[in-house]
Design a protein around this motif. Structure first.
Motif, PDB file in Angstrom:
ATOM      1  N   ALA A 103       8.251  -2.969   8.682  1.00  0.00           N
ATOM      2  CA  ALA A 103       8.901  -3.531   9.869  1.00  0.00           C
ATOM      3  C   ALA A 103       8.110  -3.221  11.129  1.00  0.00           C
ATOM      4  O   ALA A 103       7.930  -4.096  11.995  1.00  0.00           O
ATOM      5  CB  ALA A 103      10.322  -2.983   9.985  1.00  0.00           C
ATOM      6  N   LEU A 104       7.623  -1.994  11.258  1.00  0.00           N
ATOM      7  CA  LEU A 104       6.824  -1.624  12.432  1.00  0.00           C
ATOM      8  C   LEU A 104       5.516  -2.410  12.494  1.00  0.00           C
ATOM      9  O   LEU A 104       5.081  -2.826  13.576  1.00  0.00           O
ATOM     10  CB  LEU A 104       6.547  -0.124  12.440  1.00  0.00           C
ATOM     11  CG  LEU A 104       7.741   0.774  12.770  1.00  0.00           C
ATOM     12  CD1 LEU A 104       7.357   2.236  12.630  1.00  0.00           C
ATOM     13  CD2 LEU A 104       8.273   0.478  14.157  1.00  0.00           C
ATOM     14  N   VAL A 122       0.834  -1.200   0.000  1.00  0.00           N
ATOM     15  CA  VAL A 122       0.000   0.000   0.000  1.00  0.00           C
ATOM     16  C   VAL A 122       0.872   1.254   0.000  1.00  0.00           C
ATOM     17  O   VAL A 122       0.607   2.214  -0.727  1.00  0.00           O
ATOM     18  CB  VAL A 122      -0.966  -0.007   1.209  1.00  0.00           C
ATOM     19  CG1 VAL A 122      -1.657   1.334   1.374  1.00  0.00           C
ATOM     20  CG2 VAL A 122      -1.988  -1.120   1.050  1.00  0.00           C
ATOM     21  N   ALA A 123       1.929   1.252   0.799  1.00  0.00           N
ATOM     22  CA  ALA A 123       2.827   2.409   0.841  1.00  0.00           C
ATOM     23  C   ALA A 123       3.501   2.636  -0.513  1.00  0.00           C
ATOM     24  O   ALA A 123       3.646   3.779  -0.951  1.00  0.00           O
ATOM     25  CB  ALA A 123       3.872   2.217   1.937  1.00  0.00           C
ATOM     26  N   LEU A 124       3.891   1.566  -1.175  1.00  0.00           N
ATOM     27  CA  LEU A 124       4.479   1.707  -2.514  1.00  0.00           C
ATOM     28  C   LEU A 124       3.450   2.224  -3.505  1.00  0.00           C
ATOM     29  O   LEU A 124       3.760   3.037  -4.377  1.00  0.00           O
ATOM     30  CB  LEU A 124       5.053   0.373  -2.992  1.00  0.00           C
ATOM     31  CG  LEU A 124       6.381  -0.026  -2.364  1.00  0.00           C
ATOM     32  CD1 LEU A 124       6.731  -1.459  -2.757  1.00  0.00           C
ATOM     33  CD2 LEU A 124       7.485   0.925  -2.766  1.00  0.00           C
ATOM     34  N   PRO A 163       8.384   7.120  -0.026  1.00  0.00           N
ATOM     35  CA  PRO A 163       9.820   6.855  -0.192  1.00  0.00           C
ATOM     36  C   PRO A 163      10.163   5.449   0.306  1.00  0.00           C
ATOM     37  O   PRO A 163       9.540   4.938   1.243  1.00  0.00           O
ATOM     38  CB  PRO A 163      10.488   7.918   0.690  1.00  0.00           C
ATOM     39  CG  PRO A 163       9.457   8.956   0.919  1.00  0.00           C
ATOM     40  CD  PRO A 163       8.129   8.283   0.813  1.00  0.00           C
ATOM     41  N   PHE A 164      11.159   4.851  -0.316  1.00  0.00           N
ATOM     42  CA  PHE A 164      11.479   3.446  -0.037  1.00  0.00           C
ATOM     43  C   PHE A 164      11.811   3.214   1.431  1.00  0.00           C
ATOM     44  O   PHE A 164      11.379   2.224   2.013  1.00  0.00           O
ATOM     45  CB  PHE A 164      12.630   2.978  -0.931  1.00  0.00           C
ATOM     46  CG  PHE A 164      12.929   1.526  -0.762  1.00  0.00           C
ATOM     47  CD1 PHE A 164      12.055   0.572  -1.236  1.00  0.00           C
ATOM     48  CD2 PHE A 164      14.074   1.109  -0.103  1.00  0.00           C
ATOM     49  CE1 PHE A 164      12.316  -0.777  -1.071  1.00  0.00           C
ATOM     50  CE2 PHE A 164      14.342  -0.227   0.074  1.00  0.00           C
ATOM     51  CZ  PHE A 164      13.468  -1.174  -0.412  1.00  0.00           C
ATOM     52  N   ILE A 165      12.579   4.102   2.043  1.00  0.00           N
ATOM     53  CA  ILE A 165      12.940   3.899   3.447  1.00  0.00           C
ATOM     54  C   ILE A 165      11.696   3.913   4.331  1.00  0.00           C
ATOM     55  O   ILE A 165      11.596   3.155   5.285  1.00  0.00           O
ATOM     56  CB  ILE A 165      13.993   4.937   3.919  1.00  0.00           C
ATOM     57  CG1 ILE A 165      14.532   4.570   5.307  1.00  0.00           C
ATOM     58  CG2 ILE A 165      13.423   6.328   3.943  1.00  0.00           C
ATOM     59  CD1 ILE A 165      15.372   3.354   5.326  1.00  0.00           C
ATOM     60  N   LEU A 166      10.723   4.748   3.999  1.00  0.00           N
ATOM     61  CA  LEU A 166       9.470   4.779   4.749  1.00  0.00           C
ATOM     62  C   LEU A 166       8.698   3.473   4.562  1.00  0.00           C
ATOM     63  O   LEU A 166       8.090   2.956   5.511  1.00  0.00           O
ATOM     64  CB  LEU A 166       8.617   5.981   4.321  1.00  0.00           C
ATOM     65  CG  LEU A 166       7.287   6.153   5.039  1.00  0.00           C
ATOM     66  CD1 LEU A 166       7.515   6.372   6.533  1.00  0.00           C
ATOM     67  CD2 LEU A 166       6.509   7.307   4.437  1.00  0.00           C
ATOM     68  N   VAL A 167       8.730   2.933   3.366  1.00  0.00           N
ATOM     69  CA  VAL A 167       8.064   1.647   3.094  1.00  0.00           C
ATOM     70  C   VAL A 167       8.660   0.557   3.981  1.00  0.00           C
ATOM     71  O   VAL A 167       7.934  -0.212   4.616  1.00  0.00           O
ATOM     72  CB  VAL A 167       8.206   1.277   1.597  1.00  0.00           C
ATOM     73  CG1 VAL A 167       7.729  -0.143   1.348  1.00  0.00           C
ATOM     74  CG2 VAL A 167       7.458   2.259   0.732  1.00  0.00           C
TER      75      VAL A 167
END
Length: 101
Positions: A90-91, A74-76, A81-85
């Motif tokens: 992970a969270l 969903v984030a993608l 941004p990839f680091i946020l994904v």
């Protein structure tokens, strides 16, 4: 017998790589092979992620990893941004595992 299979696989991989160095450059610079090689890398990585996040000990499992993968997808899709994904996935997985999931 296992070591023989490992050596045969290693030799085959080496031969394939060596053969790849002998492919004429003009064949690899065409648009179609360049596009296929780019898509093949993505497909192999997607297959690896799918297998690693949906299987454990040889069987299919549904656990926190799949939820993390869904959040990452969903984030993608939302073009995060990839680091946020990675952090969101992970969270999510860590949070669900902490809750017993």
């Amino acid at each position: 017998m296992t070591w023989l299979a490992i050596l045969a696989a290693a030799g085959t991989c080496y031969a394939i790589k060596l053969l790849g160095h002998h492919v004429p450059t003009h064949l690899l610079e065409r648009p179609r092979p360049a596009r296929i090689s780019g898509l093949l890398t993505v497909a192999l990585l997607a297959a690896l992620v799918g297998v690693q996040s949906a299987t454990a000990h040889g069987s299919v499992v549904v656990d926190a990893r799949l939820a993390g993968l869904a959040v990452a997808a969903v984030a993608l899709w939302l073009r995060a941004p990839f680091i946020l994904v990675v952090v969101l996935a992970a969270l999510t997985a860590a949070g669900l595992r902490a809750l017993g999931g």
